[in-house]
Design a protein around this motif. Structure first.
Motif, mmCIF file in Angstrom:
data_model
loop_
_atom_site.group_PDB
_atom_site.id
_atom_site.type_symbol
_atom_site.label_atom_id
_atom_site.label_comp_id
_atom_site.label_asym_id
_atom_site.label_seq_id
_atom_site.Cartn_x
_atom_site.Cartn_y
_atom_site.Cartn_z
ATOM 1 N N ALA A 289 0.809 -1.213 0.000
ATOM 2 C CA ALA A 289 0.000 0.000 0.000
ATOM 3 C C ALA A 289 0.845 1.268 0.000
ATOM 4 O O ALA A 289 0.362 2.337 -0.373
ATOM 5 N N GLU A 290 2.102 1.162 0.417
ATOM 6 C CA GLU A 290 3.017 2.309 0.384
ATOM 7 C C GLU A 290 3.770 2.409 -0.934
ATOM 8 O O GLU A 290 4.649 3.263 -1.088
ATOM 9 N N GLY A 291 3.457 1.523 -1.881
ATOM 10 C CA GLY A 291 4.153 1.538 -3.163
ATOM 11 C C GLY A 291 5.547 0.960 -3.094
ATOM 12 O O GLY A 291 6.403 1.293 -3.918
ATOM 13 N N GLU A 292 5.785 0.096 -2.123
ATOM 14 C CA GLU A 292 7.085 -0.567 -1.989
ATOM 15 C C GLU A 292 7.006 -1.985 -2.533
ATOM 16 O O GLU A 292 5.989 -2.671 -2.375
ATOM 17 N N LEU A 293 8.085 -2.436 -3.143
ATOM 18 C CA LEU A 293 8.144 -3.779 -3.711
ATOM 19 C C LEU A 293 8.853 -4.704 -2.733
ATOM 20 O O LEU A 293 9.981 -4.442 -2.318
ATOM 21 N N ILE A 294 8.165 -5.784 -2.342
ATOM 22 C CA ILE A 294 8.762 -6.756 -1.427
ATOM 23 C C ILE A 294 8.572 -8.161 -1.977
ATOM 24 O O ILE A 294 7.724 -8.402 -2.848
ATOM 25 N N HIS A 295 9.372 -9.074 -1.471
ATOM 26 C CA HIS A 295 9.262 -10.484 -1.859
ATOM 27 C C HIS A 295 8.899 -11.291 -0.622
ATOM 28 O O HIS A 295 9.549 -11.172 0.428
ATOM 29 N N ALA A 296 7.853 -12.090 -0.743
ATOM 30 C CA ALA A 296 7.399 -12.927 0.367
ATOM 31 C C ALA A 296 7.606 -14.392 0.021
ATOM 32 O O ALA A 296 7.234 -14.840 -1.070
ATOM 33 N N SER A 297 8.214 -15.119 0.939
ATOM 34 C CA SER A 297 8.444 -16.550 0.766
ATOM 35 C C SER A 297 8.587 -17.157 2.163
ATOM 36 O O SER A 297 8.440 -16.467 3.172
ATOM 37 N N ALA A 298 8.908 -18.424 2.205
ATOM 38 C CA ALA A 298 9.119 -19.065 3.506
ATOM 39 C C ALA A 298 10.293 -18.437 4.248
ATOM 40 O O ALA A 298 10.361 -18.494 5.479
ATOM 41 N N GLN A 299 11.219 -17.809 3.505
ATOM 42 C CA GLN A 299 12.399 -17.187 4.112
ATOM 43 C C GLN A 299 12.243 -15.677 4.289
ATOM 44 O O GLN A 299 12.767 -15.104 5.250
ATOM 45 N N ASP A 300 11.554 -15.027 3.371
ATOM 46 C CA ASP A 300 11.396 -13.572 3.388
ATOM 47 C C ASP A 300 9.962 -13.210 3.752
ATOM 48 O O ASP A 300 9.021 -13.670 3.103
ATOM 49 N N GLY B 6 -5.388 -15.450 1.882
ATOM 50 C CA GLY B 6 -5.809 -14.084 2.197
ATOM 51 C C GLY B 6 -6.044 -13.200 1.001
ATOM 52 O O GLY B 6 -6.389 -12.019 1.151
ATOM 53 N N GLY B 7 -5.848 -13.740 -0.212
ATOM 54 C CA GLY B 7 -6.174 -13.011 -1.426
ATOM 55 C C GLY B 7 -5.385 -11.733 -1.596
ATOM 56 O O GLY B 7 -4.206 -11.643 -1.259
ATOM 57 N N GLY B 8 -6.064 -10.697 -2.120
ATOM 58 C CA GLY B 8 -5.400 -9.433 -2.430
ATOM 59 C C GLY B 8 -5.409 -8.432 -1.311
ATOM 60 O O GLY B 8 -5.253 -7.227 -1.557
ATOM 61 N N ASN B 9 -5.554 -8.873 -0.081
ATOM 62 C CA ASN B 9 -5.664 -7.955 1.052
ATOM 63 C C ASN B 9 -4.382 -7.217 1.387
ATOM 64 O O ASN B 9 -4.420 -6.184 2.049
ATOM 65 N N PHE B 10 -3.235 -7.739 0.961
ATOM 66 C CA PHE B 10 -1.966 -7.214 1.473
ATOM 67 C C PHE B 10 -1.147 -6.464 0.428
ATOM 68 O O PHE B 10 -0.095 -5.927 0.743
ATOM 69 N N GLY B 11 -1.636 -6.414 -0.811
ATOM 70 C CA GLY B 11 -0.892 -5.715 -1.844
ATOM 71 C C GLY B 11 -1.224 -6.249 -3.220
ATOM 72 O O GLY B 11 -2.107 -7.108 -3.388
ATOM 73 N N VAL B 12 -0.508 -5.736 -4.211
ATOM 74 C CA VAL B 12 -0.685 -6.159 -5.601
ATOM 75 C C VAL B 12 0.384 -7.198 -5.924
ATOM 76 O O VAL B 12 1.581 -6.896 -5.897
ATOM 77 N N ALA B 13 -0.049 -8.409 -6.243
ATOM 78 C CA ALA B 13 0.896 -9.471 -6.590
ATOM 79 C C ALA B 13 1.326 -9.291 -8.047
ATOM 80 O O ALA B 13 0.552 -9.535 -8.968
ATOM 81 N N THR B 14 2.560 -8.825 -8.230
ATOM 82 C CA THR B 14 3.049 -8.599 -9.586
ATOM 83 C C THR B 14 3.671 -9.847 -10.194
ATOM 84 O O THR B 14 3.826 -9.926 -11.414
ATOM 85 N N SER B 15 4.003 -10.833 -9.357
ATOM 86 C CA SER B 15 4.439 -12.133 -9.877
ATOM 87 C C SER B 15 4.341 -13.173 -8.779
ATOM 88 O O SER B 15 4.353 -12.845 -7.586
ATOM 89 N N LEU B 16 4.219 -14.422 -9.201
ATOM 90 C CA LEU B 16 4.180 -15.558 -8.289
ATOM 91 C C LEU B 16 5.121 -16.630 -8.809
ATOM 92 O O LEU B 16 5.325 -16.753 -10.025
#
Length: 460
Positions: free
Chosen positions: A172-183, A194-204
């Motif tokens: 929501a702050e326009g920051e790009l982050i990577h989420a995984s089991a480690q990050d 949880g769907g799109g509640n936490f941001g825009v998924a630009t890739s999976l």
């Protein structure tokens, strides 16, 4: 809303900065850009940003935040509730971002946020690889996976979200982050349902599995055969391996080549037996179904990507769906399920489906917020029609199917199969025991509830 002068200057800058295209209500192409799968949805965003890449998404989100605009995110545009659109806000449209890169040695695929199941399945097919996908080729991968992900292969390979390895997310702050089991592992947990509640998924990134063969038996029966067909299909599935799946269903017989002319436009009972394996093994499983007198059959090996297109419905029709997840499929439920077909709207594109869970759905590890995982069966009333005059009749039929199923309902639901059915159904789709944890995640990553056009989790 920002002053008009500021908004005008910001819009001019957005048009200049975006590698993709920007549409506002006065632009040619605006109406086409705002149309979605469900023709019941007619919303008019102030701005549609058709993003060409991740930088465009960052730019669009920051534009909306600066002007205090509501944000909706569009992937495949298949949300039955029209969550891909809003009125008077910004739509982040990801459809131009549909690249899929397959890494056969790693058994994984990197999928851009706007890719559909067809993009993914066609990219994987040459390698003999696949992962659980939606039952329609035009479904967007991002919303499908982050919402849980149920499909023909889920009994074999688990829910789609069980195969999620990583997500690139614009917050929501326009920051790009990577989420995984480690990050950002806690966020990664929340993205499993949880769907799109936490941001825009630009890739999976999704895990792939070997799928050297796929086969099906699709049989049409007279509707009076329905109870026998559904019971037989249930028995085949419950005695069979997890590679077997599919659905028992009622539908209006379409004007297709394999449908006898005397059935076209009439209610029929049907069964689709899918099998993640060779045709000869599937035929042995299907023998009891083939033994029941039937009107038409397709029994064949089929590429998985082609199977995914088999029951695609065209866009531009009116849609209302829901689902109930069940403790089982006893004879009493079969009787109620089949009796409700008598009031199904015919002739329309409506389908009345029941299908099995179990297998890898139930055995997958993890405590993800997908509480329907333990259900044995599901019923999915899928109403689709053309004439606005049928709206109430079709909606009521879906509600009647749900009411019929209550004696066997677990209370959990797969939210991608539902529209806006209220806050209690969101809890049913995510699990009451998970809501505090999800609410705390929402507070951390989207405290202002910027991403609210979804099955919404309120920040705690």
């Amino acid at each position: 809303m920002a002053p008009l002068s500021k908004a005008g200057a910001a819009l001019t800058a957005l048009r200049e900065d975006l590698a993709g295209e920007v549409f506002t209500p006065d632009d040619p192409g605006y109406d086409g850009a705002r149309s979605v799968f469900n023709a019941m949805i007619d919303r008019r965003p102030a701005v549609i940003a058709q993003c060409a890449g991740t930088e465009d998404v960052v730019t669009a989100v920051r534009f909306a935040r600066d002007l205090d605009l509501k944000i909706a995110v569009r992937g495949g545009g298949h949300s039955v509730a029209g969550m891909s659109l809003n009125d008077g806000g910004l739509v982040v449209d990801l459809r131009r971002m549909h690249e899929v890169t397959v890494h056969p040695a790693a058994g994984a695929a990197h999928i851009a946020g706007g890719a559909t199941m067809s993009h993914l399945d066609r990219a994987c097919q040459p390698y003999g690889l696949a992962t659980t996908g939606g039952r329609a080729s035009t479904t967007g991968v991002g919303g499908f996976v982050l919402g849980g992900g149920s499909g023909w292969l889920d009994r074999t390979f688990g829910l789609a979200v069980d195969n999620l390895l990583g997500v690139e997310l614009v917050t929501a702050e326009g920051e790009l982050i990577h989420a995984s089991a480690q990050d950002h592992p806690e966020l990664f947990w929340g993205l499993h349902g949880g769907g799109g509640n936490f941001g825009v998924a630009t890739s999976l990134t999704l895990r792939l599995h070997e799928l050297p063969a796929m086969s099906i038996a699709f049989l049409l029966y007279l509707p009076e055969r329905g109870p026998e067909v559904v019971r037989t299909y249930r028995d085949v599935i419950e005695a069979g391996p997890p590679e077997a799946s599919g659905a028992a269903l009622y539908l209006t017989a379409p004007p297709d080549e394999f449908v006898p002319p005397h059935l076209v436009g009439r209610l029929v009972s049907a069964v689709l037996l899918t099998y993640a394996g060779p045709e000869e093994e599937m035929r042995r499983l299907a023998a009891p179904l083939l033994a029941i007198p039937h009107e038409s059959e397709i029994v064949t090996a089929i590429p998985y990507a082609d199977l995914q297109c088999m029951i695609d419905d065209p866009p531009g029709l009116r849609n209302y769906w829901s689902a109930e997840y069940l403790t089982g499929c006893p004879d009493a439920f079969v009787d109620v399920f089949c009796a409700r077909a008598d009031s199904m709207p015919v002739p329309t594109g409506t389908q009345h489906l029941a299908w099995p869970q179990g297998g890898a759905i139930a055995s997958a590890p993890g405590d993800y917020p997908v509480p329907y995982r333990d259900a044995a069966w599901a019923v999915h009333p899928f109403a689709i029609w053309e004439d606005e005059a049928d709206d109430e009749r079709c909606r009521q039929w879906v509600k009647d199917v749900r009411a019929d199923a209550q004696p066997w309902a677990t209370g959990a639901v797969y939210l991608n199969f539902t529209g806006d059915e209220g806050a209690d159904r969101v809890v049913a789709g995510l699990g009451d025991e998970n809501m505090r944890r999800l609410g705390e995640l929402k507070r951390r990553y989207d405290p202002d509830n910027v991403f609210r056009y979804n099955h919404n989790i309120r920040p705690l």
